[in-house]
Design a protein around this motif. Structure first.
Motif, short mmCIF file in Angstrom:
data_model
loop_
_atom_site.label_atom_id
_atom_site.label_comp_id
_atom_site.label_asym_id
_atom_site.label_seq_id
_atom_site.Cartn_x
_atom_site.Cartn_y
_atom_site.Cartn_z
N GLU A 103 -6.21 -1.18 -5.75
CA GLU A 103 -6.99 -0.93 -4.54
C GLU A 103 -8.22 -1.82 -4.48
O GLU A 103 -8.74 -2.10 -3.40
CB GLU A 103 -7.42 0.54 -4.50
CG GLU A 103 -6.27 1.52 -4.28
CD GLU A 103 -6.76 2.96 -4.22
OE1 GLU A 103 -7.98 3.17 -4.44
OE2 GLU A 103 -5.95 3.85 -3.96
N GLU A 129 0.70 4.45 -2.66
CA GLU A 129 0.54 5.84 -2.26
C GLU A 129 1.66 6.72 -2.81
O GLU A 129 1.42 7.85 -3.23
CB GLU A 129 0.51 5.93 -0.73
CG GLU A 129 -0.74 5.31 -0.12
CD GLU A 129 -0.66 5.22 1.40
OE1 GLU A 129 0.37 5.67 1.97
OE2 GLU A 129 -1.61 4.70 2.03
N LYS A 131 0.82 -1.22 0.00
CA LYS A 131 0.00 0.00 0.00
C LYS A 131 0.85 1.27 0.00
O LYS A 131 0.50 2.27 -0.61
CB LYS A 131 -0.93 0.00 1.21
CG LYS A 131 -1.90 -1.17 1.25
CD LYS A 131 -2.83 -1.17 0.06
CE LYS A 131 -3.85 -2.30 0.16
NZ LYS A 131 -4.72 -2.36 -1.05
#
Length: 231
Positions: A110, A47, A43
């Motif tokens: 996602e 980002e 993750k």
């Protein structure tokens, strides 16, 4: 402005274009690798990719503005200088397209549970590394006017294509076996397709490296065939 001052400004603009282009190439390659990590469940990497848009915009604008300034004000622009500036101007489009695809991957993953993406960790890791290396090598080939290096990028694309085929076959196998991961077939296949398309765009950059040397902008594969026929 004196001729010497004009030439000095021109030389600096060419140096700036090369520096900014190298930085954009490095950013794209780094983001491709980060997209590979994102595709396997990282993750933080996702980002980081999403946060890099402003830096890409700054580099793209700096290159395009310098290229346009040179083409409009430094006349006549001929020979290797013309091929460098016009090639750099076109490469920016390919690199920004690559970087945009890494954000598309980060957004797409996602929606994919870690359990599903983990089944393709090896494939996504290898595809992203191979595609990132192609971007680096294509940029280096343009910077060094290295036709042979550009041709190696073309050849390396076969590896990315083969990996995409492997992903497709593996997903078909998951469907056949009734695995729950098959529910995410469209998303997983699209991630692999993005990496495959990044390889294609790296080939386009390599084609501009060939153009810088030969003055001919042809499909990279055709350029390879022409060189083989001349030997």
């Amino acid at each position: 402005m004196s001729a010497a001052a004009t030439r000095s400004k021109f030389t600096k603009q060419l140096d700036d274009i090369e520096e900014f282009l190298n930085r954009l190439t490095e950013k794209c390659a780094s983001d491709v690798r980060a997209a590979g990590l994102a595709a396997t469940g990282d993750k933080g990497a996702a980002e980081g990719v999403m946060a890099g848009r402003k830096n890409e915009d700054r580099l793209r604008n700096a290159i395009e503005e310098n290229c346009l300034d040179v083409m409009l004000l430094q006349q006549p622009l001929i020979g290797e200088d013309l091929r460098f500036v016009s090639g750099a101007f076109r490469i920016v489009s390919d690199l920004t397209h690559i970087d945009g695809m890494t954000r598309d991957i980060a957004f797409l993953v996602e929606e994919i549970p870690a359990k599903a993406s983990k089944k393709l960790v090896a494939e996504f890791t290898e595809m992203s590394e191979c595609a990132a290396a192609m971007v680096e090598q294509a940029g280096a080939a343009f910077a060094a006017s290295d036709v042979e290096g550009a041709q190696r990028v073309v050849e390396e694309d076969n590896r990315v294509n083969a990996l995409y085929d492997d992903v497709e076959k593996k997903l078909v196998g998951l469907i056949r076996d009734g695995k729950s991961s098959a529910r995410y077939l469209p998303e997983l296949l699209m991630v692999a397709k993005y990496f495959e398309r990044i390889g294609d765009l790296a080939k386009r950059v390599a084609a501009w490296a060939i153009f810088r040397v030969t003055g001919e902008h042809v499909v990279a594969e055709k350029a390879s065939q022409q060189r083989a026929g001349e030997q």
